[in-house]
Design a protein around this motif. Structure first.
Motif: not given
Length: 892
Positions: A847-857, A863-870, A873-877
Motif C-alpha cells: 500500500e502507499t507508504p506515508p509521505e516521508p517514506a514516499q520521498m525516501l523511495v 526522482f524529485e518526488g512521489w508524483q514523478s515516480l508514480m 511507474v505508470t509509463e513502465a507498466k
C-alpha cells in the motif's frame, strides 16, 4: 474441648455437603476427632494405602486430611498457621509419592534423582489454602536423570512430569489430590513442562519478568531431588534478592494490583460477590505489600528473606521498614480473610475466593463460621478490608512514573517534549508513562530501567528529528514491547549516538526492519563498523567472513551462527537501502549472494553430519538448483528460496556407512535435512522459507531425484511453465556440468509456436485468477508488472531459443538487441525491480507508504518526488502491458 469439636462437626454436617459426606464415609477418623486426638487422626489419614495404586492412595489420604484439618480449624483446635502447614506438608508428601511412582514405572529400580520440584506461591510459603491448586516448577538434570535406553533424556523428563501431574489431578469417586498449575514456569507458552536446571537458571539470570522475581520470594524445594533443587535456588538468589534498593518494584507491584483490580472489578467492593483474594483490601494486597518491601530491602537485609507472609510483616516492622500499626493491621486482616476463605472452600471443596451472591449461600458460609447470617459475616470483614485498602493505597504513592523528567532541566516533562519539537507532547507523555510503568519485560529490571533512563533523553531527541516522528515513536513503542531483553541495546545507543539516527530512520521508514530489530536488538550492533553499510566483497568475501565466525563449532552451534550471520547481513543490507547508500539492484544481488553462501555452508555441514551415520554413496553427489529470484540473483528482503535437489550417479547404489541406505532413500533423507537446516526455526529464528514445488511432479514427486530422472521428466512430462522456470535455474551447490548440460538441452528444444503461445497465455490468466495484487503498489502482480515482464521474456526465450541467462536483465538485453523486445523494456523492468526491492522494506503490504517514506523511495530511485515516480511507474507498466498484449494477440 469436646463441646467445640461436636459443635464444629454439627456445623460441618449442616452447612457443607462436602464435609458431611466425609464425616459419613470416615467413621474411624471421626471417632479419633471426637476424642480430640487430631494428630492421631492425621496420622491415620496419611497411613491409608491402596495396594499398587499410588493415585488412589493419595486421593483417599487427601480426603482424610481434608476432614481432619477442617474440623480442627472449625473447632479452633488448630490455628491458621497449623492448618496451612499441614495442607502444605501433605502437598510435599503427595508430590514425592507421585515422583517415586513415576520413576518406578519408567525406570524400575532407579532412584528418583535428577528431578526436582520447586514450590511457589502459597505452597512454597507453606500457606496452602484448604482447597487449593499447587504451582510447581519441574526441573531436571540431564546428566543424572535416569532414562530408558535409546530414550532422549528430555523426553524422559517430560514424561515423568506428565505422570506426576496425572497422578495428582486425576479424579475418581474419592475426588482428586491436587489441581496442578504449571503456568509459573519460564515462558510456559513455549517451554516443555519439565525444564533443564541450567536453562532455567539462565532464564532467570537474563530474561525473567518482574512478577517472577516477586513469585520467588516464597520459593522452596518441595519434592524430588533436594540437592538439585537447592542448587537451582542457590544460583538464582541474585535474581531474587538484589543488592541495590529496587524501588521500581513498588511501581511494578502497584501496576499488577491495579490490573487485578480492573480485571476483577466485579468483586472489588465488600458485600455479596466480594473477592477475598483479589478484591480491594483483600488477601493479595496484604501479600503484595509485604513482598514489595521485601524486594526493596531484602537484597541488603537477609533477615527479610522469608516465605511466610505474616512473619515477613512482623520482621519488616521490627526492622523499621514499615510501621508497627501497619504490620499489626495487615497481619490481623490477613488471618481473618484467610480463615473465611477456607470456610468458602469447605462448602463444596471448590477453589473459590468470592463471597456468594445468593443470600442463602452467604448465610451458609456464615453459619459454618458460627455466625448468625451473611450480614454478620460481612460486618466481621468490613473493618479489615477498609484498613488494608487504605494502607495499600499509600504504597509507593509518589510521583507517577510517566511524569518524571527526561533530564534535570527544571522543566515539566511536556514542556521538555515541546521544546524538542513534538507537536502533540501530551500524547508522547502517555507513551513515556507506558514505557516507565513496568509493563514491558525489557525494562522491568532495575538495571534495564537505569540504562533506559540514561539514554532516554538522547532517544527522544533523535526521534523528534526523525523523518516521521509519529511513526518512529509508535514503532519504538512496539519495539520495546517485543524486546525480550534490552540492557545492552540501551547501553549501545548511549555509547554510540550515531546509531540513534539509523534507529530513527529504521523506525520511520522500514516496518520490516523494525520488526526484525524487535526480535533481535543485537542487530543494531552490526552497524557499529562503518563497513556495514558497504556492499559485500562478493561470494568469496561473504564466505570467508562466515567461515571465520564459525571456526570449529559443532553442527548445532554452526546452525545458529549461520542464522545469526544471515540475519545481521540482511538487516545491514536493508539499512543500506533506506540510507540511500547503494543501488537497490546491487543490494538485491547482495541478498542473493548471502543466500547462496548460506546454502553452500549449511549443505556442506549437513552432508558431513549425515555421513557420520550413513557414509557416502560411491559415485554420487548432491546437486542443488536455485530457481526464480535466487537463480536470477535478484532476491529481495522478503524472498523465499526456490530450490530443486538432485543427485548424480545411480539410484540403486548403496551408502557405505554404519547404517547404509539405498541411494534414493539416502539422498531424500539428506535433502530433508538440508531443507530443514535452511528453514527450521531456532532461537535465532529461521533463515529462509524454502519452496521445493518446482521439482519433477511438484508436491507429488520425490524431494530428490537423479539427474537422469530430472532430464527424462523435463523432456517428456514437464509443462511449458516448468520450462519457463528452467530459464532461471542455476546450480548453487554441487557439480554443475551435468545438470547445466541437461538444462541447455531442454531449453534448446524446438516447440510449436502456436501451442506454446496458447499455453503461456492460459497459464498467465490462471495465475492472475489465483494470485491477485496485494495492494496498489504490488508492482510484481499488477497488470504490466514484473510477472508480466517475466512472461514476456520467457515466452520469447522459449519460442526463439535465445537469450538464455538466469539474470533477467541480461536476457532482456539480448532480446532487445534482436528486436524481439522494444528498447524501453529494459529500463522499465529495472525501474520496477528497484521499486520492488525498496517496497519490500518500506511498504510490505504494497500500500502507499506515508509521505516521508514516499520521498525516501522517490529519491532513492532518482526522482524529485512521489508524483514523478508514480508517473514513471505508470509509463513502465504501460510499456510492459503493450508488449504482453501484443504477445497475447499472437496466441489467438
Amino acid at each position: 474441648m469436646s463441646a467445640s469439636i461436636n459443635n464444629a462437626l454439627d456445623r460441618a454436617q449442616a452447612n457443607s455437603s462436602f464435609l458431611a459426606q466425609l464425616i459419613e464415609k470416615q467413621p474411624a477418623l471421626v471417632a479419633l476427632i471426637k476424642k480430640g486426638d487430631f494428630d492421631a487422626a492425621l496420622s491415620a489419614a496419611l497411613a491409608v494405602q491402596v495396594e499398587g495404586d499410588t493415585g488412589a492412595s493419595l486421593r483417599k489420604q487427601r480426603q482424610g486430611v481434608a476432614l481432619v484439618t477442617a474440623i480442627a480449624d472449625l473447632s479452633g483446635i488448630w490455628d491458621l498457621t497449623k492448618v496451612t502447614r499441614v495442607l502444605s506438608d501433605f502437598a510435599d508428601v503427595a508430590l514425592d509419592a507421585a515422583i517415586a511412582a513415576a520413576f518406578a514405572e519408567r525406570v524400575p529400580g532407579e532412584p528418583a534423582r535428577g528431578f526436582t520440584v520447586i514450590g511457589l506461591g502459597k505452597h512454597g510459603g507453606q500457606e496452602l489454602n484448604y482447597s487449593s491448586d499447587i504451582d510447581p516448577i519441574f526441573l531436571y538434570d540431564p546428566a543424572t536423570l535416569p532414562h530408558r535406553e535409546r530414550e532422549d533424556v528430555a523426553d524422559s523428563a517430560v514424561r515423568i512430569g506428565r505422570r506426576v501431574i496425572e497422578l495428582l489431578s486425576a479424579r475418581d469417586e474419592h475426588g482428586y489430590v491436587f489441581r496442578v498449575d504449571m503456568r509459573l514456569r519460564p515462558s510456559p507458552e513455549v517451554t516443555p513442562i519439565t525444564i533443564p536446571v541450567d536453562a532455567a537458571i539462565s532464564y532467570y539470570e537474563s530474561s525473567a519478568l518482574a512478577w517472577e522475581q516477586a513469585a520467588f520470594i516464597r520459593s522452596r524445594v518441595a519434592a524430588g531431588d533436594r540437592a538439585l533443587g537447592e542448587y537451582f535456588l542457590r544460583n538464582i538468589q541474585p535474581f531474587i534478592w538484589r543488592r541495590s534498593l529496587d524501588f521500581g518494584q513498588l511501581a511494578n507491584i502497584r501496576a499488577m494490583s491495579g490490573q487485578i483490580r480492573d480485571h476483577y472489578h466485579h468483586g472489588q467492593l465488600l458485600g455479596p460477590g466480594y473477592d477475598l483474594k483479589r478484591g480491594r483490601g483483600g488477601i493479595r494486597e496484604c501479600e503484595f505489600f509485604a513482598q514489595a518491601h521485601q524486594l526493596i530491602h531484602g537484597g541488603r537485609d537477609p533477615a527479610l528473606r522469608i516465605r511466610d507472609t505474616r512473619k515477613a510483616l512482623a520482621l519488616l516492622a521490627k526492622n523499621e521498614r514499615i510501621g508497627q500499626d501497619e504490620a499489626a493491621a495487615l497481619t490481623e486482616a490477613y488471618s481473618q480473610l484467610r480463615v473465611i476463605e477456607h470456610r468458602l472452600q469447605m462448602i463444596q471443596d471448590r477453589q473459590t475466593h468470592s463471597l456468594p451472591e445468593d443470600a442463602g449461600e452467604l448465610d451458609r458460609v456464615a453459619r459454618l463460621h458460627d455466625l448468625d447470617d451473611g450480614a454478620a459475616l460481612v460486618a466481621l470483614l468490613e473493618a479489615h478490608v477498609v484498613r488494608v485498602g487504605a494502607i495499600y493505597d499509600g504504597l509507593a504513592g509518589e510521583e507517577e512514573p510517566g511524569e518524571r523528567r527526561l533530564a534535570d532541566e527544571g522543566l515539566p516533562l511536556h514542556e521538555q517534549l515541546e521544546a524538542m519539537g513534538y507537536a502533540d507532547a501530551q500524547a508522547v507523555v502517555s507513551r513515556l508513562t507506558r514505557w516507565r510503568s513496568g509493563q514491558f519485560r525489557a525494562i522491568r529490571s532495575s538495571s534495564a530501567r537505569d540504562a533506559f533512563e540514561c539514554v532516554l533523553p538522547k532517544i527522544m531527541e533523535a526521534l523528534s528529528t526523525a523523518p516521521d516522528p509519529d511513526r518512529a515513536i509508535s514503532r519504538f513503542d512496539n519495539l520495546l514491547e517485543q524486546l525480550p531483553s534490552a540492557i545492552n541495546f540501551f547501553h549501545l545507543l548511549d555509547a554510540r549516538p550515531g546509531l540513534l539516527k539509523l534507529l530513527a530512520d529504521v523506525l520511520s521508514y522500514a516496518p520490516t526492519l523494525a520488526d526484525a530489530l524487535a526480535r533481535r536488538s543485537e542487530l543494531l550492533e552490526g552497524l557499529i563498523d562503518s563497513t556495514a553499510l558497504d556492499l559485500p566483497a562478493g561470494l568469496g568475501g561473504l564466505a570467508a567472513e562466515l567461515d571465520a565466525r564459525i571456526g570449529d563449532q559443532d553442527y548445532e552451534r554452526m546452525l545458529d551462527t549461520v542464522r545469526a550471520f544471515v540475519g545481521e547481513k540482511r538487516f545491514a543490507f536493508g539499512v543500506q537501502l533506506i540510507e540511500g547508500r547503494q543501488d537497490p539492484l546491487d543490494v538485491s544481488l547482495a541478498y542473493s549472494q548471502l543466500a547462496e553462501v548460506a546454502v553452500r555452508r549449511l549443505t556442506a555441514a549437513t552432508i558431513t553430519e549425515f555421513e557420520e551415520a550413513h557414509g557416502k554413496v560411491p559415485g554420487s553427489e548432491l546437486v542443488i538448483l536455485g530457481f526464480g529470484r535466487l537463480g536470477g540473483q535478484a532476491l529481495t528482503h522478503a524472498s523465499d528460496l526456490d530450490l530443486v535437489l538432485l543427485f548424480t550417479g545411480e539410484s540403486g547404489a548403496e551408502s557405505d556407512g554404519r547404517r547404509p541406505l539405498g541411494g534414493t532413500l539416502y539422498f531424500n533423507r539428506l535433502a530433508q535435512r538440508v531443507v530443514g537446516a535452511l528453514s527450521v526455526q531456532t532461537g535465532t529464528g529461521a533463515l529462509y522459507e524454502v519452496d521445493t514445488r518446482l521439482r519433477p511432479s511438484g508436491t507429488q514427486g520425490m524431494l530428490c531425484v537423479t539427474l537422469d530422472s530430472f532430464a527424462q521428466y523435463q523432456r517428456d512430462e514437464a509443462w511449458a511453465w516448468e520450462h519457463m522456470a528452467l530459464t532461471r535455474a542455476r546450480v548453487v551447490y554441487g557439480p554443475a556440468t551435468g545438470v547445466e548440460a541437461i538444462i541447455a538441452e531442454i531449453l534448446a528444444l524446438h516447440r510449436d509456436p502456436v501451442t506454446l503461445r496458447k499455453d503461456i497465455v492460459a497459464m498467465r490468466a490462471d495465475m492472475a485468477k489465483h494470485k491477485q495484487p496485494k495492494g496498489v503498489l504490488d508492482v510484481k502482480l499488477c497488470p504490466g508488472g514484473l510477472v508480466d515482464a517475466e512472461f514476456c521474456i520467457h515466452a520469447l526465450q522459449l519460442e526463439h531459443r535465445l537469450g538464455f541467462d538466469p539474470q533477467l536483465p541480461v536476457a532482456a538485453d539480448t532480446l532487445i538487441s534482436t528486436g524481439l523486445l522494444p528498447p524501453a523494456f529494459g529500463g522499465t523492468q529495472a525501474l520496477l525491480t528497484r521499486l520492488l526491492v525498496l517496497l519490500r522494506l518500506v511498504a510490505p503490504d504494497s500500500e502507499t507508504p506515508p509521505e516521508p517514506a514516499q520521498m525516501l523511495v522517490a529519491q532513492a530511485l532518482g526522482f524529485e518526488g512521489w508524483q514523478s515516480l508514480m508517473a514513471a511507474v505508470t509509463e513502465a507498466k504501460s510499456t510492459i502491458s503493450a508488449v504482453w498484449k501484443e504477445y497475447k494477440e499472437t496466441a489467438k
